[in-house]
Design an enzyme around this catalytic site. Structure first.
Site, mmCIF file in Angstrom:
data_model
loop_
_atom_site.group_PDB
_atom_site.id
_atom_site.type_symbol
_atom_site.label_atom_id
_atom_site.label_comp_id
_atom_site.label_asym_id
_atom_site.label_seq_id
_atom_site.Cartn_x
_atom_site.Cartn_y
_atom_site.Cartn_z
ATOM 1 N N TRP A 1 1.398 5.648 -1.712
ATOM 2 C CA TRP A 1 1.125 6.683 -2.708
ATOM 3 C C TRP A 1 2.140 6.754 -3.823
ATOM 4 O O TRP A 1 1.888 7.405 -4.833
ATOM 5 C CB TRP A 1 0.998 8.036 -2.017
ATOM 6 C CG TRP A 1 -0.406 8.336 -1.636
ATOM 7 C CD1 TRP A 1 -1.206 7.586 -0.819
ATOM 8 C CD2 TRP A 1 -1.196 9.439 -2.076
ATOM 9 N NE1 TRP A 1 -2.442 8.172 -0.714
ATOM 10 C CE2 TRP A 1 -2.460 9.318 -1.475
ATOM 11 C CE3 TRP A 1 -0.954 10.528 -2.904
ATOM 12 C CZ2 TRP A 1 -3.485 10.238 -1.678
ATOM 13 C CZ3 TRP A 1 -1.975 11.446 -3.106
ATOM 14 C CH2 TRP A 1 -3.233 11.299 -2.495
ATOM 15 N N TYR B 1 0.823 -1.210 0.000
ATOM 16 C CA TYR B 1 0.000 0.000 0.000
ATOM 17 C C TYR B 1 0.859 1.263 0.000
ATOM 18 O O TYR B 1 1.888 1.305 0.673
ATOM 19 C CB TYR B 1 -0.887 0.004 1.253
ATOM 20 C CG TYR B 1 -1.767 1.226 1.318
ATOM 21 C CD1 TYR B 1 -2.923 1.288 0.561
ATOM 22 C CD2 TYR B 1 -1.423 2.313 2.105
ATOM 23 C CE1 TYR B 1 -3.724 2.425 0.597
ATOM 24 C CE2 TYR B 1 -2.226 3.439 2.144
ATOM 25 C CZ TYR B 1 -3.372 3.483 1.389
ATOM 26 O OH TYR B 1 -4.163 4.605 1.422
#
Ligand code: MGD
Ligand code: MGD
Ligand code: MO
Length: 768
Positions: free
Chosen positions: A115, A113
């Site tokens: 960005w 996970y």
């Protein structure tokens, strides 16, 4: 490379013009069409090629010498040996084969996970997943840290989540029609700086200003006054954190008790209101959820609650509910209660009215975007179907084979032997980092693609050095921002750093699956493939895009906004039978038979108040608000010049109310220790009456810098608040993270500990 003045790049925080001389970047200026550029961008320049940059593949010493599984307890403390790319590729290939052969692909966790960076082709996770799918797949993760509770509950209630979040009624509609804007969690402009995949123009500041000028009254319901910009002249209500559900129930009860609810809306567009009403009145449990009931829970006057309820039905009211309200214990209930409140007000689907999920949570919310049907790098098929809810990673590592529940399913945690991260930082994002760090010792191998020696890289066994966008060619485009931009390779990467795609292509070659991974395409051919397909699918929706060559020539392209201001669920409002919601009833479900069937005591079948695991109502400590940082995106660029300037003594800033400071003998600028039973971290005090008494605010993102104090307790010297936060699921329904429900104590720091400088681990070079 020759000197250039015409380069472009894009990031999650904006588009920038870049100039170079003698192979180095000399300036990075915000894109001229951006009225409100973010200062975050140039923060990367001084760390592109400094000591924290990872320049060569590196392997943790014990792992290299003794093999997989050796001394996992030394992760984060041991020296690394730098190796050649050939050796790194061989080691990774052999280890993947060993784990697949012995334990099966389900033992590989590549949920990874995070960005990462802007740029469609080089997106780190897409490349990682595409690669691991070529060699049999991996255990994945579902949902996000941003709003997992919303991602699971809202589809039960309104049929979908993402399409609603990203089709919020537009700011244009708010400016034109709204009278009252009630913002739970505010409209934080600091967050609107960001949008995943790239930003052309920052629109949130101008939008809030225009709304205020048009006479929209803002009510900022938040522990922080700064959550609505000063010029908006907002009224500030500061309930105790994590009590919004009780406040919303008090508002709903007032409407019901005074007969102010919109009965027609409830009858036509919702189901289950009678069951919810029975809970509100106390018919089901003997407790009326009146304003008087809510007042002592929220610590707001009951008259204020009643008054707000009455004002909400006087004119056109928009309710905004920040994503932060999902990141708390029982975060599902806050979202459901807000939907119930908006249903009783009855303006969903009307211009400027209803509900919006998180105005200014990111730049995209409330812009009038004709949605770009973007085609991403295809990830292939994952042959492993197992997954975990993303925030259950520590539970998974601690408890292989352990049972858990999730959204009506009985599941078991997989037995993970190999963890691979590319483009995220669990030592930033996860809660209770001391506990995660202990669980992190268990896998036999941890691989990380990273560009800087942060805590993730230091806690890996094999570190594969990647590039940043300024060092590679790409295209910025997302389905959430109307701007597309060319991304230029401005400089050569330092050392032997490689683009993520090339890292995986190399390992694929070593494993004999290069053709499957690249499909014979060069990076340039992939960029063209992704762009041309996006252009084609856009054309099918009558959105005209320039050709790739034209875009490169022009630099940027803006998709024109829709003619009419967008109104969320307008079609449903006009014709609920013709445009039903994707729920069992086709209506907004204020009582869910499906959730009732799960029988969860921590997630009842209608909006309800459940006491959070930690909150001020327990009568001790201070509530820690670890919200999003103003000066960076999560942990990214924490080591860069901009963030360092915001933290002169190296410690994260903690804001607290002068009364709380005085009670503890704390003055402005004092060195603090923030602590609870889970850990401690250092901070610097900033006194502010813009923080609710009883609340302390400390943004996330300081690089985790583990140390033990004189009593042997583990903590963080930089001030990463996740050593303090509680690692527990929101409920069995969503299993989301609850970082915002956290009680701490604060005192003057007498440890004598100082934050460590940003530095690489000990690096040993050999055999090159
Ligand atoms: N206490 C608390 N904790 C929180 C939150 C909170 O509110 N409070 N918020 C949560 C939320 S909403 C989120 S979304 C998460 C965010 O958590 P993350 O998304 O994991 O945080 P980032 O720091 O953005 O991590 C991105 C990482 O990718 C690396 N990276 C950047 N570009 C590239 C690239 O091109 N290739 C590769 N391989 N790596 C790259 C960066 O160096 C960085 O280490 O945090 C969560 N954690
Ligand atoms: N600059 C910058 N912008 C970002 C990010 C970043 O790292 N940096 N991260 C991005 C990401 S990944 C996400 S998910 C979004 C997140 O967007 P949000 O989840 O909205 O962000 P937060 O800053 O955590 O919270 C917003 C505000 O909600 C308030 N709040 C917190 N808890 C409560 C509560 O219990 N009740 C009430 N009434 N208010 C509360 C806090 O005061 C906080 O300032 O932001 C995005 N934008
Ligand atoms: Mo997020």
């Amino acid at each position: 490379m020759s000197d250039r003045k015409d380069l472009l790049t894009s990031a999650h925080w904006g588009t920038y013009r870049v100039e170079t001389r003698d192979g180095r970047i000399t300036s990075m200026r915000p894109f001229e069409a951006d009225p409100d550029p973010s200062p975050i961008g140039p923060g990367i320049l001084d760390v592109l090629d400094g000591p924290t940059r990872i320049k060569r593949p590196a392997v943790r010493k014990s792992w290299l010498e003794q093999g997989p599984g050796a001394r996992g307890d030394l992760r984060g403390q041991e020296a690394f040996v730098e190796v050649s790319w050939d050796e790194a590729e061989r080691l990774v290939a052999a280890e993947l084969d060993r784990v697949r052969g012995t334990h099966g692909n389900g033992a590989i966790y590549a949920g990874s996970y995070g960005w990462a960076s802007a740029g469609r082709f080089n997106h780190a996770q897409s490349n990682l997943k595409r690669f691991v799918n070529c060699v049999g797949g991996f255990t994945s993760s579902v949902n996000t840290y941003s709003f997992a509770a919303g991602e699971v509950i809202v589809p039960h209630v309104m049929g979908h989540f993402y399409p609603l979040v990203y089709s919020a009624t537009s700011w244009r509609s708010v400016v034109a029609e709204t009278d009252l804007f009630v913002a739970f969690g505010g409209v934080p402009l600091k967050n609107g700086q960001i949008a995943q995949g790239g930003v052309g123009r920052h629109v949130q500041r101008d939008a809030v200003k225009a709304a205020a000028q048009a006479g929209v009254r803002f009510v900022n319901i938040s522990p922080l006054r700064s959550d609505v910009m000063e010029e908006a002249g907002a009224e500030w209500l500061a309930p105790r954190p994590s009590t919004d559900t009780a406040l919303m129930l008090g508002l709903c009860h007032t409407l019901l008790a005074e007969g102010l609810q919109d009965g027609d809306f409830l009858a036509r567009y919702t189901t289950g209101f009678d069951r919810f009403a029975a809970y509100l009145t106390g018919e089901t449990d003997g407790v009326a959820k009146s304003a008087d009931w809510a007042a002592p829970i929220c610590d707001l006057p009951a008259d204020t609650i009643r008054d707000l309820a009455r004002r909400m039905v006087k004119g056109r009211t928009m309710i905004s509910i920040a994503w932060a309200l999902t990141r708390q214990d029982h975060g599902e209930m806050a979202y459901w209660a807000a939907i119930a409140l908006a249903s009783m007000v009855g303006q969903i689907g009307l211009p400027g009215g209803g509900i919006g999920f998180g105005y200014s949570a990111v730049n995209a919310i409330g812009n009038d975007l004709a949605r770009l049907p973007m085609i991403a790098l295809p990830q292939g098929q994952n042959a492993v179907t197992d997954y975990v809810p993303v925030a259950r990673i520590t539970d998974m590592l601690e408890n292989p084979g352990g049972a858990y529940e999730f959204d009506g399913q009985h599941r078991t945690y997989p037995d993970i032997r190999l963890v691979w991260w590319a483009g995220g930082n669990p030592f930033h994002h996860h809660q209770d980092l001391n506990r995660m760090r202990r669980a992190w010792t268990k896998p036999e191998t941890v691989i990380a693609n990273e560009w800087c020696w942060n805590a993730l890289a230091k806690h890996a066994d094999i570190v594969l050095p990647c590039t940043v966008p300024l060092e590679r060619t790409d295209i910025a485009m997302t389905n959430r921002d109307p701007w597309l931009a060319r991304m230029d390779k401005a400089v050569e990467p330092p050392g032997e750093a490689r683009d993520d795609h090339m890292i995986f292509a190399g390992i694929a070659r070593a494993m004999g699956v290069e053709e499957a991974f690249t499909e014979g395409r060069t990076p340039e051919e992939w960029i063209r493939w992704i762009y041309d397909r996006t252009r084609q699918s856009a054309a099918e929706r009558e959105i005209e895009l320039p050709s790739l060559d034209e875009l490169r020539e022009k630099g940027t392209h803006q998709i024109p906004p829709s003619e009419e201001p967008h109104v969320m669920l307008k079609g449903f409002r006009a014709d609920p039978d013709g445009h039903p919601l994707d729920t069992p009833s086709g209506r907004i479900e204020l009582f869910s038979e499906v959730i009732a069937g799960f029988g969860y005591d921590d997630c009842p079948p209608h909006p309800a108040w459940l006491e959070p695991a930690e909150w001020l109502g327990q009568g001790r400590g201070l509530h820690l608000m670890s919200n999003q940082p103003k000066g960076k995106l999560h942990s990214q660029l924490d080591h860069g010049a901009h963030c360092r300037s915001l933290r002169p003594d190296g410690r994260e800033v903690l804001s607290l109310h002068p009364e709380d400071a005085a009670a503890r003998g704390i003055g402005d600028g004092d060195r603090l220790r923030v602590f609870n039973a889970r850990g401690w971290c250092l901070a610097t005090a900033a006194l502010s009456d813009g923080v609710r008494p009883g609340v302390v605010q400390m943004a996330t993102g300081a690089w985790y810098d583990p140390a033990v104090d004189a009593e042997g307790r583990p903590g963080c010297r930089h001030g990463n608040p996740n050593v303090l936060t509680l690692d527990k699921g929101t409920s069995r329904l969503a299993q989301g993270p609850i970082a915002h429900s956290c009680i701490v104590e604060v005192e003057i720091d007498r440890s004598g500990l100082e934050p460590a400088p940003f530095a690489p681990p000990q690096l040993v070079t050999r055999g090159r």
